[in-house]
Design a protein around this motif. Structure first.
Motif, mmCIF file in Angstrom:
data_model
loop_
_atom_site.group_PDB
_atom_site.id
_atom_site.type_symbol
_atom_site.label_atom_id
_atom_site.label_comp_id
_atom_site.label_asym_id
_atom_site.label_seq_id
_atom_site.Cartn_x
_atom_site.Cartn_y
_atom_site.Cartn_z
ATOM 1 N N ILE A 119 -6.445 13.656 12.114
ATOM 2 C CA ILE A 119 -5.323 13.786 13.040
ATOM 3 C C ILE A 119 -5.310 15.214 13.597
ATOM 4 O O ILE A 119 -5.295 16.176 12.826
ATOM 5 N N ASN A 120 -5.354 15.341 14.911
ATOM 6 C CA ASN A 120 -5.201 16.668 15.510
ATOM 7 C C ASN A 120 -4.466 16.552 16.843
ATOM 8 O O ASN A 120 -4.272 15.453 17.381
ATOM 9 N N ASP A 121 -4.029 17.671 17.372
ATOM 10 C CA ASP A 121 -3.198 17.674 18.569
ATOM 11 C C ASP A 121 -3.928 17.104 19.780
ATOM 12 O O ASP A 121 -3.316 16.430 20.620
ATOM 13 N N GLU A 122 -5.216 17.371 19.890
ATOM 14 C CA GLU A 122 -5.971 16.881 21.042
ATOM 15 C C GLU A 122 -6.015 15.351 21.039
ATOM 16 O O GLU A 122 -5.792 14.705 22.062
ATOM 17 N N ARG A 123 -6.273 14.772 19.900
ATOM 18 C CA ARG A 123 -6.339 13.310 19.816
ATOM 19 C C ARG A 123 -4.969 12.664 19.994
ATOM 20 O O ARG A 123 -4.859 11.544 20.499
ATOM 21 N N LYS A 124 -3.931 13.370 19.567
ATOM 22 C CA LYS A 124 -2.580 12.830 19.717
ATOM 23 C C LYS A 124 -2.197 12.641 21.185
ATOM 24 O O LYS A 124 -1.284 11.871 21.491
ATOM 25 N N LYS A 125 -2.882 13.315 22.080
ATOM 26 C CA LYS A 125 -2.613 13.140 23.503
ATOM 27 C C LYS A 125 -3.090 11.773 23.996
ATOM 28 O O LYS A 125 -2.604 11.274 25.021
ATOM 29 N N ALA A 126 -4.042 11.187 23.274
ATOM 30 C CA ALA A 126 -4.680 9.953 23.751
ATOM 31 C C ALA A 126 -4.342 8.718 22.918
ATOM 32 O O ALA A 126 -4.370 7.603 23.435
ATOM 33 N N VAL A 127 -4.056 8.906 21.627
ATOM 34 C CA VAL A 127 -3.792 7.754 20.755
ATOM 35 C C VAL A 127 -2.557 8.024 19.894
ATOM 36 O O VAL A 127 -2.161 9.173 19.692
ATOM 37 N N LEU A 128 -1.974 6.952 19.394
ATOM 38 C CA LEU A 128 -0.854 7.047 18.459
ATOM 39 C C LEU A 128 -1.404 6.930 17.044
ATOM 40 O O LEU A 128 -2.091 5.956 16.722
#
Length: 277
Positions: A119-128
């Motif tokens: 889990i990281n901030d960059e991925r949180k922009k694209a997926v839940l």
């Protein structure tokens, strides 16, 4: 770090993948094979009677093939969700970046995604993401007898990293201080095979799969672990009411399974020890 995965596509790559999968979704791909169907939990699945889960093989012991069947720690956790929904899990093997970029969800390839995904901030922009379900550290694996015990021992040598992973990010961050050259591999098996063949002098990835590999391949050894504070999460479609419902159900199952012992049973099955408290 994955795997942990520990992978992250660039904005341009993610956009390209989104366009490609969107076109596929308009054709005769899996997303249009059957109409969406709601189950008794009020959650709509892409295919009636199936929980379609996207991952990228192989990342043992989290997801890998035994014969024709996909098995692993992540697979067993997703089976808890499928059981609650009274459906069967169907694993979809797909490029990892299409999951973390959200493209696989937009193209209706899967209801959920996993792959020892940090889990990281960059991925949180694209997926839940779900709540964290696994704590990970990075690890360095080398050929036994190499004399290398840490990153400093790789000065002037080659370090294998896996593309789109946090391990790759870690290697890029440390290369100047330690004087090694990163060599990028598409997947974990080819990365680890390169260590034993001598193509690279070491490799960095998540500790779970590297410790498992060293156990089965005595010619390799894990010599160092790095506490990167990473945690894995399961993935769902972002900004989507249905994806949110599925994530909420998954979080409840994770909490309940830790309380009633099911999580520990799965953990011990794949790692040989009780889950950390």
């Amino acid at each position: 770090m994955t795997t942990s995965r520990t992978r992250r596509a660039s904005a341009l790559a993610a956009a390209a993948l989104m366009s490609t999968l969107a076109l596929a979704a308009c054709g005769s791909g899996d997303g249009d094979a059957e109409p969406a169907a709601s189950n008794s939990s009020g959650i709509t699945l892409i295919t009636d009677g199936k929980l379609k889960a996207c991952t990228h093989l192989s990342y043992k012991p989290f997801e890998h093939k035994e014969g024709s069947k996909v098995v692993g720690f992540d697979v067993d956790l997703a089976d808890l969700v499928a059981k609650e929904l009274k459906v069967e899990q169907e694993v979809v093997d797909i490029e990892f970046a299409t999951i973390t970029s959200g493209a696989a969800f937009a193209a209706k390839k899967c209801d959920m995604g996993y792959g020892a995904t940090t889990i990281n901030d960059e991925r949180k922009k694209a997926v839940l993401f779900s709540d964290p379900y696994f704590d990970s550290t990075a690890a360095l694996i080398v050929k036994k007898g190499s004399g290398i015990t840490d990153l400093a021992g790789l000065k002037g040598k080659k370090l294998g990293v896996q593309t789109d992973t946090t391990g790759q990010e870690f290697g890029e961050k440390e290369k100047a201080a330690n004087g090694f050259t990163p060599v990028v591999f598409e997947d974990l098996p080819s990365q680890l095979a390169a260590v034993l063949s001598g193509r690279v002098d070491g490799a960095i990835n998540d500790n779970g799969p590297l410790l498992d590999y060293a156990k089965e391949n005595p010619g390799a050894e894990v010599v160092k672990e790095f506490d990167t504070g990473e945690q894995y999460g399961l993935m769902f479609k972002k900004d989507d009411p249905n994806g949110t419902k599925l994530a909420e159900l998954t979080n409840k199952i994770l909490t309940d399974s830790k309380a009633d012992g099911r999580y520990n049973t799965i953990y011990k099955k794949w790692f040989g020890v009780d889950a950390p408290k």
